[in-house]
Write an enzyme that holds these catalytic residues in place. Structure first.
Site, short mmCIF file in Angstrom:
data_model
loop_
_atom_site.label_atom_id
_atom_site.label_comp_id
_atom_site.label_asym_id
_atom_site.label_seq_id
_atom_site.Cartn_x
_atom_site.Cartn_y
_atom_site.Cartn_z
N PHE A 197 0.85 -1.19 0.00
CA PHE A 197 0.00 0.00 0.00
C PHE A 197 0.88 1.23 0.00
O PHE A 197 1.76 1.37 0.84
CB PHE A 197 -0.92 0.01 1.23
N ASP A 221 9.25 2.75 1.37
CA ASP A 221 8.08 3.47 1.85
C ASP A 221 8.02 3.25 3.36
O ASP A 221 7.63 2.19 3.83
CB ASP A 221 6.81 2.93 1.16
N LYS A 279 2.63 10.15 8.21
CA LYS A 279 2.00 9.63 9.45
C LYS A 279 2.66 10.20 10.72
O LYS A 279 2.45 11.37 11.02
CB LYS A 279 2.00 8.10 9.43
N1 PLP Z 1 2.34 4.22 2.43
C1 PLP Z 1 2.07 3.42 3.47
C2 PLP Z 1 3.03 2.31 3.80
C3 PLP Z 1 0.93 3.62 4.24
O1 PLP Z 1 0.67 2.81 5.26
C4 PLP Z 1 0.06 4.68 3.90
C5 PLP Z 1 -1.18 4.91 4.65
O2 PLP Z 1 -1.72 4.05 5.30
C6 PLP Z 1 0.38 5.49 2.81
C7 PLP Z 1 1.52 5.23 2.09
C8 PLP Z 1 -0.51 6.62 2.40
O3 PLP Z 1 -0.41 7.67 3.31
P1 PLP Z 1 -1.51 8.83 3.30
O4 PLP Z 1 -2.81 8.21 3.70
O5 PLP Z 1 -0.98 9.82 4.31
O6 PLP Z 1 -1.56 9.38 1.93
#
Ligand code: PLP
Length: 403
Positions: A138, A223, A252
């Site tokens: 994700f 990520d 986050k």
């Molecule tokens: N990358 C990872 C690993 C995530 O867990 C998340 C959100 O849960 C995101 C990207 C996306 O972040 P945002 O919701 O702040 O756009």
């Protein structure tokens, strides 16, 4: 004029892309939250790994309110002190030499994927644009990030997707070897798959990704939107693994609840994002950067990071006890305070029931898909709140199981 609002209003005035719980939180302090009716909850979710220092942490409140009295916003035609201070601290604390600020994890990844392709095409030619990602990953909800993410349920139904993205099984070194080639611009990995079930990468897998990227002149992107800023017990998870990426994304917990995202990279890579190639109106916002600076100052200390590791042990041992006593879970996994409990076959697909029952028992927990319960509490959650929160969780588990 203030208006009374209730959960029922959600269905009348909001786009229906979420299905929020029945209660509405109105106040938080540390790892406790209170709803409109004054009911108290222990927060083992931290937003979704966002409130890394709990609710209303005094250092964050101070940073935000002080900055609020100074300056809120300037355009990117100007720079600002909080952004520069935060960037210097991130550079000093990590492999990175350059930082790009934005407002969310998706935006940080969007920037990372665009930069990786720009770099690859500039250096390796027009055919070097492939991104190798993993199934169940994700990376956010923009169209490029859902496309790179490995969950078709988020990317299907919107027409043609951006091209040049390959998905392989997570932690599968042979699949990685087969997928990476001269056409690869970047390999992107979450060091712990968060949404995909709180599944940590093996060190061998991340090292293989690093080695293949070196061999083929591709960039390695981590990520760390969910794993970053102390969540795993190091400032960033790459430090736990001893494998360094070329680009790292953070969001986050970085803002502790105030929206901010960051993309960290090296000078060599960064220079391919020349003036005008990318941007964001609010990226580097002084309020967000002031709060994130305060977050870093608190989190990036030996005491807080060691605390995450000891709280991990306490959390895991109590979760294992619940697993043994109830039979609800087959495995407890994760790193630091990003933990997952895998549902036994008999309860597969029922994480939502556990979330709802937990709220009724006075504890906020998360799901990571239909089969894994997820916990991402404050990094400074008191031990007593871990104990009390997991007591309430056990009660909820027993309610669902009818025990
Ligand atoms: N990358 C990872 C690993 C995530 O867990 C998340 C959100 O849960 C995101 C990207 C996306 O972040 P945002 O919701 O702040 O756009």
């Amino acid at each position: 004029m203030s208006q009374t609002v209730t959960r029922a209003d959600f269905d009348q005035v909001m786009v229906p892309n979420y299905a929020p719980a029945e209660y509405i939180p109105v106040r938080g302090e540390g790892s406790r939250v209170w709803d409109q009716a004054g009911r108290e909850y222990i927060d083992l979710a931290g937003g979704i790994a966002v409130n890394g220092l709990g609710h209303a942490h005094p250092a964050l409140v101070k940073a935000l309110t002080e900055q609020a009295g100074r300056i809120w916003h300037v355009s990117n035609g100007l720079t600002n002190e909080p952004a520069l201070r935060l960037a210097k601290k991130l550079v000093a604390a990590t492999f990175a030499e350059r930082v790009f600020f934005c407002n969310s994890g998706a935006e940080a990844n969007e920037a990372a994927f665009k930069l990786a392709r720009k770099y690859a095409i500039d250096v390796g030619g027009a055919e070097k644009y492939e991104i190798v990602s993993t199934t169940n990953s994700f990376h956010g909800r923009t169209f490029f990030t859902v496309t790179v993410g490995g969950q078709p349920k988020y990317s299907d139904g919107f027409g043609p997707r951006p091209q040049g993205v390959k998905h392989i099984a997570y932690n599968d070194i042979d699949a990685l070897k087969a997928a990476v080639s001269d056409k690869t611009a970047a390999v992107v990995v979450e060091p712990v798959q968060g949404e995909g079930g709180v599944l940590p990468a093996t060190k061998a897998y991340l090292q293989a990704a690093r080695d293949l990227c070196n061999q083929y002149g591709a960039l390695l992107i981590f990520d760390e939107v969910q794993t970053g800023v102390g969540r795993t017990g190091s400032l960033y998870a790459y430090m736990d693994y001893g494998v360094t990426p070329d680009i790292l994304t953070s969001a986050k917990s970085l803002g502790g609840g105030f929206p901010i995202g960051a993309m960290l990279t090296t000078e060599t890579v960064a220079k391919h994002f020349g003036v005008g190639t990318h941007g964001s109106t609010y990226g580097g916002n002084p309020l967000a950067c002031s709060v994130a600076e305060a977050v870093l100052d608190v989190v990036n200390t030996p005491e807080v990071l060691a605390g995450v590791r000891s709280k991990h042990a306490r959390f895991v041992s109590r979760l294992n006890e619940i697993a043994t006593k109830t039979g609800a879970f087959t495995q407890v996994r994760g790193m630091g305070l990003l933990l997952g409990a895998v549902l036994s076959d008999a309860y597969k697909g029922r994480t939502k029931d556990f979330v709802v029952a937990s709220a009724k028992a006075g504890v906020i927990v998360l799901q990571a898909g239909p089969d894994v319960m997820r916990f991402a509490p404050s990094l400074v959650i008191p031990d007593a709140d871990i104990d009390a929160g997991l007591d309430r969780f056990e009660q909820a588990v027993r309610t669902v199981l009818g025990q």
